[in-house]
Motif scaffolding. Structure first.
Motif, mmCIF file in Angstrom:
data_model
loop_
_atom_site.group_PDB
_atom_site.id
_atom_site.type_symbol
_atom_site.label_atom_id
_atom_site.label_comp_id
_atom_site.label_asym_id
_atom_site.label_seq_id
_atom_site.Cartn_x
_atom_site.Cartn_y
_atom_site.Cartn_z
ATOM 1 N N VAL A 63 -12.742 21.137 -15.051
ATOM 2 C CA VAL A 63 -11.378 21.600 -14.825
ATOM 3 C C VAL A 63 -10.376 20.446 -14.754
ATOM 4 N N PHE A 64 -10.789 19.276 -14.284
ATOM 5 C CA PHE A 64 -9.873 18.142 -14.195
ATOM 6 C C PHE A 64 -10.018 17.191 -15.383
ATOM 7 N N GLU A 65 -10.707 17.675 -16.437
ATOM 8 C CA GLU A 65 -10.858 16.954 -17.700
ATOM 9 C C GLU A 65 -11.445 15.552 -17.499
ATOM 10 N N PRO A 66 -12.630 15.476 -16.905
ATOM 11 C CA PRO A 66 -13.253 14.160 -16.690
ATOM 12 C C PRO A 66 -13.697 13.541 -18.011
ATOM 13 N N LYS A 67 -13.768 12.221 -18.040
ATOM 14 C CA LYS A 67 -14.228 11.514 -19.236
ATOM 15 C C LYS A 67 -15.750 11.452 -19.301
ATOM 16 N N ILE A 68 -16.405 11.703 -18.154
ATOM 17 C CA ILE A 68 -17.876 11.688 -18.073
ATOM 18 C C ILE A 68 -18.327 12.924 -17.314
ATOM 19 N N ILE A 69 -19.355 13.611 -17.852
ATOM 20 C CA ILE A 69 -19.932 14.778 -17.186
ATOM 21 C C ILE A 69 -21.435 14.545 -17.032
ATOM 22 N N LEU A 70 -21.946 14.771 -15.827
ATOM 23 C CA LEU A 70 -23.370 14.640 -15.540
ATOM 24 C C LEU A 70 -23.935 16.011 -15.203
ATOM 25 N N MET A 71 -25.113 16.319 -15.737
ATOM 26 C CA MET A 71 -25.740 17.623 -15.492
ATOM 27 C C MET A 71 -27.202 17.428 -15.100
ATOM 28 N N ASP A 72 -27.571 17.972 -13.944
ATOM 29 C CA ASP A 72 -28.934 17.828 -13.423
ATOM 30 C C ASP A 72 -29.680 19.146 -13.537
ATOM 31 N N GLU A 73 -30.439 19.321 -14.609
ATOM 32 C CA GLU A 73 -31.234 20.524 -14.880
ATOM 33 C C GLU A 73 -30.447 21.801 -14.585
ATOM 34 N N PRO A 74 -29.267 21.965 -15.164
ATOM 35 C CA PRO A 74 -28.402 23.092 -14.790
ATOM 36 C C PRO A 74 -28.896 24.448 -15.252
ATOM 37 N N LEU A 75 -29.857 24.504 -16.171
ATOM 38 C CA LEU A 75 -30.303 25.790 -16.715
ATOM 39 C C LEU A 75 -31.686 26.207 -16.208
ATOM 40 N N SER A 76 -32.264 25.419 -15.311
ATOM 41 C CA SER A 76 -33.665 25.655 -14.931
ATOM 42 C C SER A 76 -33.877 26.974 -14.198
ATOM 43 N N ALA A 77 -32.828 27.506 -13.543
ATOM 44 C CA ALA A 77 -32.988 28.748 -12.777
ATOM 45 C C ALA A 77 -32.794 30.001 -13.623
ATOM 46 N N LEU A 78 -32.423 29.837 -14.884
ATOM 47 C CA LEU A 78 -32.144 30.993 -15.748
ATOM 48 C C LEU A 78 -33.395 31.443 -16.477
ATOM 49 N N ASP A 79 -33.421 32.717 -16.878
ATOM 50 C CA ASP A 79 -34.566 33.200 -17.652
ATOM 51 C C ASP A 79 -34.500 32.627 -19.064
ATOM 52 N N LYS A 80 -35.611 32.753 -19.802
ATOM 53 C CA LYS A 80 -35.781 32.059 -21.072
ATOM 54 C C LYS A 80 -34.666 32.383 -22.074
ATOM 55 N N GLN A 81 -34.373 33.663 -22.260
ATOM 56 C CA GLN A 81 -33.374 34.042 -23.260
ATOM 57 C C GLN A 81 -31.990 33.519 -22.900
ATOM 58 N N LEU A 82 -31.602 33.677 -21.632
ATOM 59 C CA LEU A 82 -30.288 33.210 -21.201
ATOM 60 C C LEU A 82 -30.220 31.691 -21.263
ATOM 61 N N ARG A 83 -31.314 31.026 -20.914
ATOM 62 C CA ARG A 83 -31.343 29.569 -20.967
ATOM 63 C C ARG A 83 -31.104 29.067 -22.385
ATOM 64 N N GLU A 84 -31.745 29.717 -23.368
ATOM 65 C CA GLU A 84 -31.573 29.310 -24.765
ATOM 66 C C GLU A 84 -30.156 29.587 -25.255
ATOM 67 N N GLU A 85 -29.551 30.688 -24.807
ATOM 68 C CA GLU A 85 -28.166 30.977 -25.169
ATOM 69 C C GLU A 85 -27.227 29.926 -24.575
ATOM 70 N N MET A 86 -27.475 29.554 -23.326
ATOM 71 C CA MET A 86 -26.618 28.584 -22.651
ATOM 72 C C MET A 86 -26.750 27.184 -23.256
ATOM 73 N N GLN A 87 -27.917 26.856 -23.802
ATOM 74 C CA GLN A 87 -28.081 25.562 -24.467
ATOM 75 C C GLN A 87 -27.087 25.416 -25.615
ATOM 76 N N ILE A 88 -26.974 26.475 -26.420
ATOM 77 C CA ILE A 88 -26.038 26.449 -27.544
ATOM 78 C C ILE A 88 -24.600 26.403 -27.033
ATOM 79 N N GLU A 89 -24.321 27.177 -25.981
ATOM 80 C CA GLU A 89 -22.974 27.179 -25.425
ATOM 81 C C GLU A 89 -22.588 25.801 -24.890
ATOM 82 N N LEU A 90 -23.525 25.127 -24.257
ATOM 83 C CA LEU A 90 -23.238 23.793 -23.734
ATOM 84 C C LEU A 90 -22.953 22.803 -24.852
#
Length: 357
Positions: A153-180
């Motif tokens: 939201v504050f338009e950072p120049k660097i974004i860090l992500m720590d296993e953000p999709l691990s809690a999602l089910d397989k299908q949603l996780r794969e959809e979110m990979q493409i979205e990311l």
């Protein structure tokens, strides 16, 4: 350099917990706007390295640079980066808009500007109109999107992500990979992503940095990492492969049993070598063409797995390998029966040899 991103330079980073080395002399340069994934098994040091970049863990030695600025000992709130956590870390008592706008308050944005930026961030993650909802009313995938919106939201120049999709089910996780991936392309921010899921890393990354026991093992593009692993660990960890001992003939040939195998890449140094056979790279001799390496063997077991068929074979030179075939009906080559002796073909470009140690 992309105006909306900064390069990251990690120079000789080390971190110990007592006598245990969590990280040992790790150096890595990440280009501005690049999407780099830190990949490795549990305990490899990937999350420790991400937390050192974020400032949550103090390094023992080395340096972290964002662009030309040494941030090694800056606290997290002064590094001006977006962070997406594994557990989302949302505030349950706040609305969606309250959560997304939270990083803007200490930055002294005007109320109207906060509302505008929050709505734009929610539109970016396909949650437009969700601002007044409670976090408790959202699905797991929607909460993940709220966490992403808050990070950008504050338009950072660097974004860090720590296993953000691990809690999602397989299908949603794969959809979110493409979205990311799409979100990264839109924002242009330098992104460092942590996962233990190799397929996730291959899908999303410009480059992948593989860690093992606190050390960088190999840093490469997904295709180069998969097709040309440089170590036994990478060959075993990434993809579906079997390693079998081979002996050197010359710089581009090895011997396995009675078979002489050619490779398009120069062999690694040392006498103890392993052939890394990817299951999906093998072909039956009748469909492999003439310019291939031949591996005779016999069929041991056949397993139907829906979209593919897994065939286990015993090689004449010793060893058990697997071969994966698409489960399609338009192939001219029938799957041999259990016990049948067959020839396998492996193209020299797919004949990968790694050091045994």
């Amino acid at each position: 350099m992309n105006a909306s991103s900064l390069p990251i330079r990690l120079n000789d980073i080390s971190k110990h917990y007592g006598s245990v080395a969590a990280l040992s002399s790790v150096s890595l340069d990440i280009e501005a706007g690049e999407f780099v994934t830190l990949l490795g098994p549990s305990g490899s040091g990937k999350t420790t390295l991400l937390n050192i970049i974020a400032g949550f863990i103090r390094l023992d030695s080395g340096a972290v640079h964002f662009g030309d600025t040494d941030v090694s000992f800056l606290p997290p709130h002064k590094r001006d980066l977006g962070m997406v956590f594994q557990n989302y870390a949302l505030f349950p008592h706040m609305s969606v808009a309250g959560n997304v706008g939270f990083p803007l308050r200490p930055r002294k944005y005007a109320k109207a500007d906060i509302a505008r930026r929050v709505e734009r961030a929610l539109e970016l993650v396909r949650l437009g109109g969700y601002g007044e909802r409670r976090v408790s009313e959202l699905s797991g995938g929607q909460r993940q999107r709220v966490a992403l919106a808050r990070a950008v939201v504050f338009e950072p120049k660097i974004i860090l992500m720590d296993e953000p999709l691990s809690a999602l089910d397989k299908q949603l996780r794969e959809e979110m990979q493409i979205e990311l991936r799409h979100l990264h392309s839109t924002l242009g921010a330098t992104t460092v992503y942590v996962t233990h899921d190799q397929r996730e890393a291959l899908t999303m990354s410009d480059r992948i940095a593989i860690l093992s026991d606190g050390k960088l093992d190999q840093v490469d593009t997904p295709q180069e990492l998969y097709d040309a692993p440089k170590s036994r660990f990478v060959a075993e960890f990434v993809g579906e492969s079997t390693l079998i001992p081979v002996s050197r003939i010359d710089d581009r040939r090895v011997r396995f049993g009675v078979s002489e195998l050619r490779t398009e890449r120069a062999l690694p140094s040392g006498e103890q070598l392993l052939l890394a056979i990817r299951s999906e790279k093998l072909r039956f001799s009748g469909e492999a063409g003439d310019d291939v390496n031949s591996l005779p063997g016999s069929v041991e077991e056949i397993i139907y797995q829906g979209d593919s068929i897994l065939v286990f074979l015993t090689l004449e030179g010793g060893g058990r390998i697997s071969m994966r075939r698409p489960a399609r009906h338009d192939s001219n080559v029938a799957i041999p029966a259990v016990g049948e002796r067959i020839g396998l073909g492996l193209h020299p470009s797919h004949t990968v040899v790694v050091p045994a140690d």
